[in-house]
Motif scaffolding. Sequence first.
Motif, short mmCIF file in Angstrom:
data_model
loop_
_atom_site.label_atom_id
_atom_site.label_comp_id
_atom_site.label_asym_id
_atom_site.label_seq_id
_atom_site.Cartn_x
_atom_site.Cartn_y
_atom_site.Cartn_z
N ALA A 30 0.85 -1.04 -0.14
CA ALA A 30 -0.10 -0.04 -0.04
C ALA A 30 0.79 1.18 -0.03
O ALA A 30 0.61 2.24 -0.72
CB ALA A 30 -0.84 -0.11 1.22
N PRO A 38 -4.02 4.00 -6.73
CA PRO A 38 -4.58 4.17 -5.60
C PRO A 38 -5.50 2.87 -5.61
O PRO A 38 -5.74 2.21 -4.16
CB PRO A 38 -5.37 5.27 -5.67
N GLN A 39 -6.10 2.08 -6.32
CA GLN A 39 -6.89 1.10 -6.20
C GLN A 39 -6.32 -0.07 -5.73
O GLN A 39 -6.82 -0.62 -4.82
CB GLN A 39 -7.66 0.51 -7.61
N ARG A 42 -5.85 0.46 -1.95
CA ARG A 42 -6.96 0.33 -1.27
C ARG A 42 -7.31 -1.08 -1.24
O ARG A 42 -7.84 -1.40 0.04
CB ARG A 42 -8.30 0.92 -2.03
N ALA A 46 -7.94 -2.82 2.38
CA ALA A 46 -8.96 -3.85 2.84
C ALA A 46 -8.44 -5.22 3.37
O ALA A 46 -9.23 -5.79 4.41
CB ALA A 46 -9.58 -4.04 1.77
#
Length: 215
Positions: A30, A38-39, A42, A46
């Motif tokens: 990350a 950015p995906q 994320r 998660a």
Amino acid sequence: MADERRRIARELHDVIGHSMSLIAVKATVANHVADARPQEARAALAIIEQTSRSTLAEIHRVLGLLRSDGDPRLTQEETHLPVPGVADLPGLADHARSAGVEVDLTVHEEAELPAAVAMSIYRIVQQALTNVITHAAPTHCSVSVHINPRETTIEVLDDGPRHGRPPRTGPGGHGLIGMRERVKLYGGTFSAGPRPEGGFRVAARLPYDENPTAT
């Protein structure tokens, strides 16, 4: 008392060690891709969130066992938290895959197991995969669990790191000690070490009664 302290130490080591290894890997991902992808960042966050929640539940279960002897503060929820077992092995494989390990999981189950044996199997596989994540990822790994009415055999093989990381030189650390102690409780056999063709192998055999009752 010494045996109980070792048992608690094994539980906490396995729960925290596995989760923190995965969290560390995904936090690194990350951090490196936060601006450019950015995906992906994320998705890594998660996994960190999910792992943290499941780890807290596991820690509450272990601490609940410590407090269960007549402690009025122990809640009903804490006393009935599920104990991990063979049915939870696919979740371990998924966690390892999210950390960059290609996992082939094979489980042959020909008998019903006592809860204590099932949890020992889960913990051994959990720690073996933690070591793969920590020392070899990204890599390929195979996990084989064979359960019959008399014994369970476990084998975890990895191909070693792909990007020039130095290979492991042999057994060591609290993780391997904990696995060995779990196997010893059943009078079984345990081995761990480098493979001649590269990578690492963990193998365990847990014998038990022909018609065990859940404990």
